[in-house]
Motif scaffolding. Sequence first.
Motif, short mmCIF file in Angstrom:
data_model
loop_
_atom_site.label_atom_id
_atom_site.label_comp_id
_atom_site.label_asym_id
_atom_site.label_seq_id
_atom_site.Cartn_x
_atom_site.Cartn_y
_atom_site.Cartn_z
N GLN A 9 42.13 57.01 34.05
CA GLN A 9 40.68 57.17 34.12
C GLN A 9 40.16 58.12 33.03
OE1 GLN A 9 40.14 58.51 38.15
NE2 GLN A 9 40.19 56.39 39.01
N ARG A 10 40.98 59.12 32.62
CA ARG A 10 40.55 60.03 31.55
C ARG A 10 40.59 59.34 30.18
NH1 ARG A 10 43.99 63.65 34.24
NH2 ARG A 10 45.51 63.42 32.54
N LEU A 11 41.58 58.43 29.97
CA LEU A 11 41.73 57.79 28.65
C LEU A 11 40.71 56.68 28.42
CD1 LEU A 11 45.62 57.63 28.35
CD2 LEU A 11 44.06 59.09 27.03
N GLU A 12 40.30 55.99 29.45
CA GLU A 12 39.43 54.81 29.27
C GLU A 12 38.14 55.14 28.52
OE1 GLU A 12 38.97 53.16 33.17
OE2 GLU A 12 40.71 51.83 32.96
N PRO A 13 37.41 56.23 28.79
CA PRO A 13 36.18 56.50 28.02
C PRO A 13 36.45 57.09 26.62
CG PRO A 13 36.49 58.16 29.70
CD PRO A 13 37.54 57.14 29.93
N LEU A 14 37.71 57.53 26.37
CA LEU A 14 38.01 58.15 25.08
C LEU A 14 38.38 57.13 24.00
CD1 LEU A 14 40.08 61.25 26.24
CD2 LEU A 14 37.66 61.17 25.62
N VAL A 15 38.87 55.97 24.44
CA VAL A 15 39.30 54.97 23.46
C VAL A 15 38.13 54.45 22.64
CG1 VAL A 15 40.31 52.68 23.18
CG2 VAL A 15 41.35 54.32 24.75
N PRO A 16 36.97 54.08 23.22
CA PRO A 16 35.85 53.60 22.40
C PRO A 16 35.34 54.66 21.43
CG PRO A 16 35.52 52.98 24.68
CD PRO A 16 36.67 53.91 24.66
N GLN A 17 35.50 55.93 21.77
CA GLN A 17 35.02 56.99 20.89
C GLN A 17 36.04 57.37 19.81
OE1 GLN A 17 33.92 60.25 23.44
NE2 GLN A 17 32.45 58.99 24.65
N GLY A 18 37.24 56.82 19.91
CA GLY A 18 38.27 57.08 18.91
C GLY A 18 39.07 58.34 19.16
N PHE A 19 38.83 58.94 20.31
CA PHE A 19 39.59 60.16 20.61
C PHE A 19 40.97 59.83 21.20
CE2 PHE A 19 35.13 61.58 20.89
CZ PHE A 19 35.15 62.57 19.95
N ALA A 20 41.20 58.59 21.59
CA ALA A 20 42.51 58.15 22.10
C ALA A 20 42.76 56.74 21.64
CB ALA A 20 42.55 58.23 23.62
N SER A 21 44.03 56.40 21.45
CA SER A 21 44.38 55.06 20.97
C SER A 21 44.51 54.10 22.14
CB SER A 21 45.69 55.12 20.18
OG SER A 21 46.75 55.50 21.05
N GLN A 22 44.39 52.81 21.78
CA GLN A 22 44.55 51.76 22.79
C GLN A 22 45.96 51.75 23.34
OE1 GLN A 22 42.06 49.78 23.91
NE2 GLN A 22 43.52 48.99 25.43
N GLU A 23 46.90 52.12 22.49
CA GLU A 23 48.32 52.14 22.94
C GLU A 23 48.52 53.17 24.03
OE1 GLU A 23 52.80 52.72 21.08
OE2 GLU A 23 51.05 52.89 19.77
N GLU A 24 47.88 54.34 23.88
CA GLU A 24 48.02 55.36 24.91
C GLU A 24 47.41 54.88 26.24
OE1 GLU A 24 47.94 59.40 22.15
OE2 GLU A 24 46.06 58.64 23.00
N LEU A 25 46.25 54.16 26.11
CA LEU A 25 45.63 53.63 27.32
C LEU A 25 46.53 52.59 27.99
CD1 LEU A 25 43.25 53.44 29.26
CD2 LEU A 25 42.17 51.81 27.67
N ASP A 26 47.16 51.71 27.16
CA ASP A 26 48.05 50.69 27.75
C ASP A 26 49.24 51.34 28.43
OD1 ASP A 26 46.34 48.77 26.85
OD2 ASP A 26 47.49 48.37 24.99
N GLN A 27 49.77 52.39 27.82
CA GLN A 27 50.90 53.08 28.43
C GLN A 27 50.49 53.72 29.77
OE1 GLN A 27 52.23 55.86 25.42
NE2 GLN A 27 53.30 54.28 24.22
N ALA A 28 49.27 54.28 29.81
CA ALA A 28 48.79 54.89 31.05
C ALA A 28 48.62 53.83 32.14
CB ALA A 28 47.46 55.61 30.80
N ARG A 29 48.07 52.66 31.73
CA ARG A 29 47.92 51.58 32.72
C ARG A 29 49.28 51.09 33.22
NH1 ARG A 29 43.09 48.18 29.64
NH2 ARG A 29 41.36 49.59 30.27
N THR A 30 50.24 50.96 32.30
CA THR A 30 51.58 50.52 32.71
C THR A 30 52.22 51.54 33.66
OG1 THR A 30 51.84 49.37 30.59
CG2 THR A 30 53.84 49.86 31.84
N ALA A 31 52.06 52.82 33.34
CA ALA A 31 52.62 53.87 34.21
C ALA A 31 51.99 53.82 35.60
CB ALA A 31 52.43 55.23 33.56
N GLU A 32 50.65 53.55 35.63
CA GLU A 32 49.98 53.47 36.94
C GLU A 32 50.51 52.30 37.75
OE1 GLU A 32 45.49 53.03 38.87
OE2 GLU A 32 45.80 52.89 36.70
N LYS A 33 50.68 51.12 37.11
CA LYS A 33 51.21 49.95 37.82
C LYS A 33 52.62 50.22 38.34
CE LYS A 33 48.51 46.51 35.28
NZ LYS A 33 48.56 45.33 34.37
N ALA A 34 53.43 50.87 37.49
CA ALA A 34 54.79 51.17 37.91
C ALA A 34 54.80 52.14 39.10
CB ALA A 34 55.57 51.77 36.73
#
Length: 346
Positions: free
Chosen positions: A138-163
């Motif tokens: 939830q913290r990474l999702e609003p940061l990706v459009p602003q360029g403060f976080a990469s899409q890869e970091e968001l995908d890793q966070a989503r994968t970790a949540e599913k796991a």
Amino acid sequence: MTTSNTAFIRRKWPLLVVVCLAIVALIGVIAYLQTSPQTNDAYVYADTIDVVPEVSGQIVEMPIQDNQRVKKGDLLFKIDDRQYRAMLLDAQSRLAALDAQIRLTGRTVKAQEYNAQSVTAAVARAQALVQQTTSSRQRLEPLVPQGFASQEELDQARTAEKAARAELNATLLQAKQATAAVSGVDALVAQREGALAQIALATINLERTEVRAPFSGTVVALKTTTGQFASAIKPVFTLIDSDHWYVVANFRETDLNDIHPGTAATIRVMTDHHHVFSGRVDSVGAGVLASGDSVIEGLPVIQKSINWVHVSQRFPVKIVVTDADPRLFRLGASATATLQLWPSQP
């Protein structure tokens, strides 16, 4: 003329005295019969029991004889107790086996409970991990459009949540299985209660193999000895209660009005008619079987009579003998009863 009358009176006065005495005696007899009714229609009575064993088996010991006097608690006879001892040992062995099984099952239950507690802790850890990974996503999702976080970091966070959620579901399933696997000893405890009941019953049956006198009395109608098979529903002999004796006296119905419980009585038995015993009325019979009570094919039977004389019915009066001598009193013996109605009873 006067001299002649005087001489006549002098000659007849002894006869007049005799007549007067006879009248007085007759009045006395009538008064005595009214205040002291007496009957020879009486017999000695005592309470009796049929001695019946409560368990079946062969009689192996009988230390008594017919017409023998026994005291309360004396051994009357003994039944072979081997099978009842075996039943008691079998019930005791079943109880010991159940106790061992309960202890073993108790240790198994403890292990199952520990396992369930461990899985419950794992569930808590998995839930915490899910919360952590969800918060990171939830913290990474609003940061990706602003360029403060990469899409890869968001995908890793989503994968970790599913796991983490998958791990939580698996842990919850394990928790249900561990909880369901926890057994108990309730069923075994219930079986133990049944085993205790069997032991109690076997103990009672073993005690019943020894038949003892419930009161002091006299053995009658004994027609067996050791070796006979005794059935639990068949009397072996009769025991007469020799501590309490009664006389049942049949009095005419015209004498019953003044007879009440507690009325004093004197008793004589045919065994020794010179010996007088004391007693008191215990109860007065409430009814007897009249001659017209029998019914055949719907019609009452009336006994034939050669005259029209009405005979008074007799009713039984039960008298407690307070100073009975067991040596003179025998069940069914003839007796004479005299009641003292003076002073009158309430």
